[in-house]
Enzyme design. Sequence first.
Site, short mmCIF file in Angstrom:
data_model
loop_
_atom_site.label_atom_id
_atom_site.label_comp_id
_atom_site.label_asym_id
_atom_site.label_seq_id
_atom_site.Cartn_x
_atom_site.Cartn_y
_atom_site.Cartn_z
N TYR A 91 0.87 -1.18 0.00
CA TYR A 91 0.00 0.00 0.00
C TYR A 91 0.91 1.23 0.00
O TYR A 91 1.72 1.41 0.91
CB TYR A 91 -0.93 -0.01 1.22
N HIS A 142 -16.96 -5.70 -4.00
CA HIS A 142 -15.52 -5.92 -3.88
C HIS A 142 -15.21 -7.07 -2.93
O HIS A 142 -15.49 -7.01 -1.73
CB HIS A 142 -14.84 -4.64 -3.36
#
Length: 618
Positions: free
Chosen positions: A213, A403
């Site tokens: 990330y 998702h």
Amino acid sequence: METVSRLLVLAATTIVLYGQLVGASADFTHHEFLDEDGKFLLFWKFDDEKIELEARVQTTGWVGLGLSPNGGMPGSDIVIGWVKDGTAHLTDRYADSKSQPPVDESQDWELVSGNENGTHTVLRFNRKLTTCDVRDRVINADTMRVLWAWHDDDPEDESGPSGPAYHGSNRGTRSTVLLSNIIAPDNFKETNYTTVDLLMNNVSVPADQDTTYWCRVFELPELAGKHHMIKYEPIITPGNEGVVHHLLIYSCQKDSSVTFLPQEHPGHQCYTPNMPRDWYPCYGGSLLAAWAIGAEAMAYPAHVGFPIGDVDDSRYVLVEMHYDNPQLASGIRDSSGLRLTLTPELRDHDMGILEVGVLVNKHHVVPPSAEGFVSAGFCNANCLNAFLEELGEPIHIIGLELHSHLLGVKMSARLIHNGTETEIARDDNYDFNLQFFRMLKKEVTVYPGDTLVTECTYRSTHKDKVTYGGPGTPDEMCETFFLYYPRFNLTFCDSLPNLYSTASFAGVENFEYNGRRGDIKITAPERLVNMSFEDVMEAVPWTDQKAHAFSSSLLDGPLPFHTRCRPSFRTAIDTDALNTDQPFPRGKMPEPEDVCSGRTPAGQATTRVPVTGGGPGQ
């Protein structure tokens, strides 16, 4: 996966070069290249009863199109056609194996027209969405695995040795949603707009971890008053289409200190000591945009826009990019991101994004060996009510993105209103590699007292170990991102099965919880003392039946779910007081429509997980 820019170039090139052959495409609402070389171009349109398609393929032989349950030939609904001696032919077929598909007894695909020149074949055909033929697949809003193929020669006969010859390498599969209510990206009523690029800066994607990330703070240009964002689109570094997995953009708080890096600085890994501490409060801002792999440009309906630059906004935004590098490849450099389209011509409503689902946490457990394990999360009714009351009116959902990760095969988003549970959207053929916002045909209104639910079904038959909830691609998630208006101050609203329910299924009788680290210290029974949470979950002798029993024990058991809601910094509501444990919500499900005389079409039935088996000791 092709980048958006290359697809647009391919589309323009094909239409220009072969315009005399293919003619105008204004009567079609959708088009997509099925192959990466731009040789198979599919156009289509649909209504409530029928779909019409046109295949434009670089061949003078036969052309094939199929609808597959999983990307393979067996079980597929196939149509094959060709143009020979000026006459167009079309045959409805099906596949039971990897061989020449036989002709269906019920010919449900209807030929509209066909022609060819020296390079291309064009076939136009249609079919009812639901034919009730057991050989045909229902065409609905699920993700479809579309098979494509062609051969350079026409067949002599419909079938047999002189039938359509083997396609060789001229074949492939592409996931798409045929019944998609997309918004034309450039169909703007506004005449004054500008674009802003939020791009990473030559990030060196780590080669020693599969999930990264990466965060960077951007300063938006100074705007002369409030604007609306009406569109955003991905800009992906060529070659990185499979590495750039998803990104989120948060608006940072006004009048707070934010470390702004030099333009040449690439940013920092998120949640690490190197990331400036004053970036963390940006997570308390509104979600400005959400994009995931497989999605292309996102344009909003003409009556809504995302507000940017109003009196409460800072000019800073935090971009969180997720890189997926399972092969641990080295040398990857990335400068991907989003291009935002802004306009000062304000639309009628400010819109927002609300996430609802299962709290991302390792205590979200997906067992191995399961054909269909169901997890679900919901938005705490106390939380939703408080923010609707602060807003002073209901919200209206206009679209959503479903998702989950690699094990997800089915997903649904539901609304419980006055005791009745209805589906806002459903995908019984979910594809991790095709994630995008689905625009609703009809807006859904959410009132005080309503509940939003996200449900995920996972297939883990190929796994021999438990998969846990987490941010990485090998981990699992279960979330819905709702697009709605008018914007209120709630951003995330999640829940998680009671940890006692999860642990007790593995035989744990008592434990102490370390809330800071999320770990448990097992104190009973004696045989499990000194084992970790992961140890006891892995020790369960998982089977498909036991996984079903585990799901039922969580969703239908006596213990309530843990809940959590996260607001934006614009509110004074104390969410700590709202994060109360609540039973998993249930409503009365309406009976699915029976359109085929006693047979429910695939993808329309809604079933509950049966209560079978018991804990590991039963």
